[in-house]
Scaffold this motif. Structure first.
Motif, PDB file in Angstrom:
ATOM      1  N   THR A 181       0.834  -1.201   0.000  1.00 23.95           N
ATOM      2  CA  THR A 181       0.000   0.000   0.000  1.00 23.95           C
ATOM      3  C   THR A 181       0.867   1.248   0.000  1.00 23.95           C
ATOM      4  OG1 THR A 181      -1.790  -1.122   1.152  1.00 23.95           O
ATOM      5  CG2 THR A 181      -1.748   1.280   1.305  1.00 23.95           C
ATOM      6  N   VAL A 182       1.880   1.268   0.832  1.00 24.07           N
ATOM      7  CA  VAL A 182       2.779   2.424   0.930  1.00 24.07           C
ATOM      8  C   VAL A 182       3.491   2.655  -0.398  1.00 24.07           C
ATOM      9  CG1 VAL A 182       4.863   3.323   2.062  1.00 24.07           C
ATOM     10  CG2 VAL A 182       3.108   2.162   3.420  1.00 24.07           C
ATOM     11  N   ILE A 183       4.024   1.599  -0.977  1.00 22.37           N
ATOM     12  CA  ILE A 183       4.770   1.723  -2.228  1.00 22.37           C
ATOM     13  C   ILE A 183       3.853   2.165  -3.369  1.00 22.37           C
ATOM     14  CG2 ILE A 183       6.212   0.529  -3.928  1.00 22.37           C
ATOM     15  CD1 ILE A 183       7.543   0.870  -1.186  1.00 22.37           C
ATOM     16  N   ILE A 184       2.678   1.580  -3.458  1.00 20.47           N
ATOM     17  CA  ILE A 184       1.748   1.951  -4.532  1.00 20.47           C
ATOM     18  C   ILE A 184       1.347   3.416  -4.414  1.00 20.47           C
ATOM     19  CG2 ILE A 184      -0.561   1.562  -5.493  1.00 20.47           C
ATOM     20  CD1 ILE A 184      -0.137  -1.449  -4.749  1.00 20.47           C
ATOM     21  N   LEU A 185       0.984   3.848  -3.212  1.00 21.30           N
ATOM     22  CA  LEU A 185       0.587   5.253  -3.038  1.00 21.30           C
ATOM     23  C   LEU A 185       1.743   6.192  -3.347  1.00 21.30           C
ATOM     24  CD1 LEU A 185      -1.719   5.062   0.113  1.00 21.30           C
ATOM     25  CD2 LEU A 185      -2.395   5.458  -2.270  1.00 21.30           C
ATOM     26  N   THR A 186       2.955   5.798  -2.986  1.00 18.94           N
ATOM     27  CA  THR A 186       4.125   6.612  -3.300  1.00 18.94           C
ATOM     28  C   THR A 186       4.255   6.798  -4.809  1.00 18.94           C
ATOM     29  OG1 THR A 186       5.291   5.849  -1.316  1.00 18.94           O
ATOM     30  CG2 THR A 186       6.647   6.748  -3.079  1.00 18.94           C
ATOM     31  N   ARG A 187       3.914   5.783  -5.569  1.00 22.11           N
ATOM     32  CA  ARG A 187       4.034   5.834  -7.025  1.00 22.11           C
ATOM     33  C   ARG A 187       2.930   6.670  -7.677  1.00 22.11           C
ATOM     34  NH1 ARG A 187       7.303   1.952  -9.551  1.00 22.11           N
ATOM     35  NH2 ARG A 187       5.881   1.902 -11.318  1.00 22.11           N
ATOM     36  N   VAL A 188       1.709   6.659  -7.133  1.00 22.06           N
ATOM     37  CA  VAL A 188       0.583   7.300  -7.815  1.00 22.06           C
ATOM     38  C   VAL A 188       0.242   8.700  -7.303  1.00 22.06           C
ATOM     39  CG1 VAL A 188      -0.421   5.095  -8.524  1.00 22.06           C
ATOM     40  CG2 VAL A 188      -1.206   6.172  -6.393  1.00 22.06           C
ATOM     41  N   ILE A 189       0.715   9.065  -6.117  1.00 24.08           N
ATOM     42  CA  ILE A 189       0.498  10.438  -5.640  1.00 24.08           C
ATOM     43  C   ILE A 189       1.579  11.303  -6.272  1.00 24.08           C
ATOM     44  CG2 ILE A 189       0.457  11.998  -3.662  1.00 24.08           C
ATOM     45  CD1 ILE A 189      -0.495   9.574  -1.973  1.00 24.08           C
ATOM     46  N   THR A 190       1.168  12.229  -7.115  1.00 27.43           N
ATOM     47  CA  THR A 190       2.131  13.050  -7.845  1.00 27.43           C
ATOM     48  C   THR A 190       2.385  14.392  -7.174  1.00 27.43           C
ATOM     49  OG1 THR A 190       0.402  13.948  -9.275  1.00 27.43           O
ATOM     50  CG2 THR A 190       1.560  11.962 -10.050  1.00 27.43           C
ATOM     51  N   LYS A 191       1.492  14.784  -6.278  1.00 30.59           N
ATOM     52  CA  LYS A 191       1.652  16.066  -5.587  1.00 30.59           C
ATOM     53  C   LYS A 191       0.949  15.993  -4.247  1.00 30.59           C
ATOM     54  CE  LYS A 191       1.101  21.044  -6.311  1.00 30.59           C
ATOM     55  NZ  LYS A 191       2.294  21.338  -5.572  1.00 30.59           N
ATOM     56  N   LEU A 192       1.583  16.571  -3.238  1.00 34.98           N
ATOM     57  CA  LEU A 192       0.962  16.717  -1.927  1.00 34.98           C
ATOM     58  C   LEU A 192       1.457  18.021  -1.325  1.00 34.98           C
ATOM     59  CD1 LEU A 192      -0.902  15.675   0.259  1.00 34.98           C
ATOM     60  CD2 LEU A 192       1.026  14.398   1.212  1.00 34.98           C
ATOM     61  N   GLY A 193       0.570  19.000  -1.310  1.00 36.24           N
ATOM     62  CA  GLY A 193       0.925  20.313  -0.777  1.00 36.24           C
ATOM     63  C   GLY A 193       2.157  20.869  -1.465  1.00 36.24           C
ATOM     64  N   ALA A 194       3.082  21.396  -0.644  1.00 38.67           N
ATOM     65  CA  ALA A 194       4.304  22.006  -1.176  1.00 38.67           C
ATOM     66  C   ALA A 194       5.492  21.051  -1.154  1.00 38.67           C
ATOM     67  CB  ALA A 194       4.631  23.259  -0.371  1.00 38.67           C
TER      68      ALA A 194
END
Length: 108
Positions: A52-65
């Motif tokens: 779950t951690v690895i997948i989310l790291t790959r698909v989240i392209t932006k988070l705040g600044a």
């Protein structure tokens, strides 16, 4: 044209080391490789839930600044935000439970 990126707002937000809260982000649609590559990661082999951690790291392209989304960022999320992102991932990738079983750890 197919929409491939989706904006989200975390319920609580990621709290960085400087005390800044990052709530708004962008997640892109997942590709097959986003679910295949984590299975090769030794952290996933030792703990399948870490996919779950690895997948989310790959698909989240932006988070705040934040300049970069790393596994440490995802690990540092509040539980409610992780749950939100898991549900958001399933929704945008059409993995909602419609009587079809999936093998993705993001659904658990």
């Amino acid at each position: 044209m197919i929409q491939t990126e989706f904006e989200f707002t975390l319920p609580k937000g990621y709290l960085d080391e400087q005390g800044n809260v990052h709530r708004k982000g962008i997640m892109r649609l997942s590709r097959a490789m986003d679910e295949i590559v984590p299975m090769r990661d030794p952290r996933v082999k030792g703990n399948p839930a870490y996919a779950t951690v690895i997948i989310l790291t790959r698909v989240i392209t932006k988070l705040g600044a934040l300049d970069e989304i790393t596994p440490m960022v995802v690990e540092g999320l509040f539980a409610s935000d992780l749950n939100y992102l898991q549900k958001f991932y399933r929704k945008i990738n059409d993995l909602e439970d419609e009587g079809v079983s999936t093998n993705t750890d993001l659904g658990t």
